[in-house]
Design a protein around this motif. Sequence first.
Motif, mmCIF file in Angstrom:
data_model
loop_
_atom_site.group_PDB
_atom_site.id
_atom_site.type_symbol
_atom_site.label_atom_id
_atom_site.label_comp_id
_atom_site.label_asym_id
_atom_site.label_seq_id
_atom_site.Cartn_x
_atom_site.Cartn_y
_atom_site.Cartn_z
ATOM 1 N N ALA A 159 29.795 30.208 -0.689
ATOM 2 C CA ALA A 159 30.501 31.700 -1.120
ATOM 3 C C ALA A 159 29.982 31.737 -2.676
ATOM 4 N N PHE A 160 30.176 30.562 -3.479
ATOM 5 C CA PHE A 160 29.825 30.605 -4.878
ATOM 6 C C PHE A 160 28.458 30.935 -5.063
ATOM 7 N N GLU A 161 27.477 30.221 -4.107
ATOM 8 C CA GLU A 161 26.072 30.416 -4.482
ATOM 9 C C GLU A 161 25.925 31.737 -4.126
ATOM 10 N N LEU A 162 26.515 32.467 -3.073
ATOM 11 C CA LEU A 162 26.481 33.832 -2.458
ATOM 12 C C LEU A 162 26.453 34.815 -3.654
ATOM 13 N N TYR A 163 27.610 34.438 -4.480
ATOM 14 C CA TYR A 163 28.208 35.174 -5.556
ATOM 15 C C TYR A 163 27.059 35.181 -6.637
ATOM 16 N N ASP A 164 26.726 33.854 -6.908
ATOM 17 C CA ASP A 164 25.732 33.784 -7.901
ATOM 18 C C ASP A 164 24.614 34.629 -7.615
ATOM 19 N N PHE A 165 24.044 34.771 -6.422
ATOM 20 C CA PHE A 165 22.923 35.608 -6.047
ATOM 21 C C PHE A 165 23.063 36.941 -6.241
ATOM 22 N N ARG A 166 24.429 37.271 -5.890
ATOM 23 C CA ARG A 166 24.663 38.740 -5.858
ATOM 24 C C ARG A 166 24.974 39.303 -7.572
ATOM 25 N N ARG A 167 25.295 38.271 -8.451
ATOM 26 C CA ARG A 167 25.572 38.734 -9.805
ATOM 27 C C ARG A 167 24.202 38.963 -10.300
ATOM 28 N N ALA A 168 23.437 38.071 -9.893
ATOM 29 C CA ALA A 168 21.857 38.093 -10.396
ATOM 30 C C ALA A 168 21.106 39.375 -9.922
ATOM 31 N N ALA A 169 21.243 39.638 -8.533
ATOM 32 C CA ALA A 169 20.750 40.473 -8.150
ATOM 33 C C ALA A 169 21.205 42.009 -9.009
ATOM 34 N N ASN A 170 22.586 41.883 -9.021
ATOM 35 C CA ASN A 170 23.293 42.909 -9.746
ATOM 36 C C ASN A 170 22.605 43.266 -11.086
ATOM 37 N N GLN A 171 22.125 42.159 -11.744
ATOM 38 C CA GLN A 171 21.452 42.156 -13.111
ATOM 39 C C GLN A 171 19.962 43.022 -12.873
#
Lengths: 203, 196
Positions: A159-171
């Motif tokens: 879940a944290f890895e996914l969150y990291d990916f999503r934040r990066a994608a958000n950027q």
Amino acid sequence: MKRVYIILMTIAVLMSAGLFLFDDKKPDDQLSPQKLLLEINDDSRYWSTDLVADKIIKHDPALLLIDVRSNDQYEEFSLPGALNIPLENILDEEWQGYFLAEDFDIVLFSNDEIYAGQAWILLRRLNYKNLRVMQGGLNHWAETIMQPLMPKQSAPQEAFELYDFRRAANQYFGGGSGEIQPVDTETIQVTRKKKKSAVEGGC
Amino acid sequence: MGPLIPFGVIGAQWDLVIALLIGVAFGYVLESSGFSSSRKLAGVFYGYDFTVLRVFFTAAITAVIGLIYFSYAGWIDLSMIYVNPTFVTSAIVGGAVMGLGFIMGGYCPGTSFCGAAIGKIDAMFFTIGMFLGIFLFSEFFPAISGLYEQSSMGPVKVYEVLGLSRSLFVFLLVIVALAAFILTSMIEKKVKKIES
């Protein structure tokens, strides 16, 4: 006249008369309702917003995003590189070349899944291949990619890895402002295949 | 499933091999039906031998019935079959020229090779004439291209032009063919047969 000729002639007449029985049957170039039902129940057509975001970021050359909402909504906001084909125009002749481009993963999306799902059914009925639907549509895109929620501390590592990916994608997609400038669709190069090329040949 | 080559069931690299096999089979059938004799072929114009008409008419109705049944069975996709585009003027002019050559020489293109293959001198001269004709046609094509391309109708089918349903047209075609078979065999009986 020999008997064999009479028999052969009778067969020819019967065979040609038999064609009348099949007169209404159309050739089977559309997907049968039974097969369509099977595919509707199979959810492998859905692509998650994360998968779509990942493919956009990686500039997957085989990705073809199609926004089936109205043109107004498309002008307002859409995914980068997406092509706008409103649902009511989806069967127009000018767009058929895009759906025939079988080398592409065609991802249909709308605000939710409804219009995209309808477009998917129409296009599958016409037996176009490689069609996907972005799960949850743009609403889910906004929830997951634009405003990802931090998972609870007790959440699993994934879940944290996914969150990291999503934040990066958000950027990548513009830092959470929610404003995405759609890429000029003129630049999308799609090699259109001819619908069907007949076999050349002669006598 | 079919057509086999465009759908990749048989690779396109086999084209020439298949063409050769079909060519050999076609030549064999022509020769064994007596089509390498110019007398037999020309007989259709003089009224003493209608084998040509019967063979080609039979081939046509067999093929049309077979193709339609195959398409209903889903074995062949008829939209993938090449349909020759129709050019009305050039079909009439070309048909007249070809018919004239047929009557004079006693061969059509395919049978002339059959005749040449079994050593008939008239067939050999016919093939030379044919190549000469091809050469002249190609050389003068720019001059006659206007005529050639006149009144193009595209790849139309007869029943579409006539406004009939396909089944009705095929049925009528078969009836006409069978009537022609019976009629020609009656004529043949009355006319003295010329040995080929």
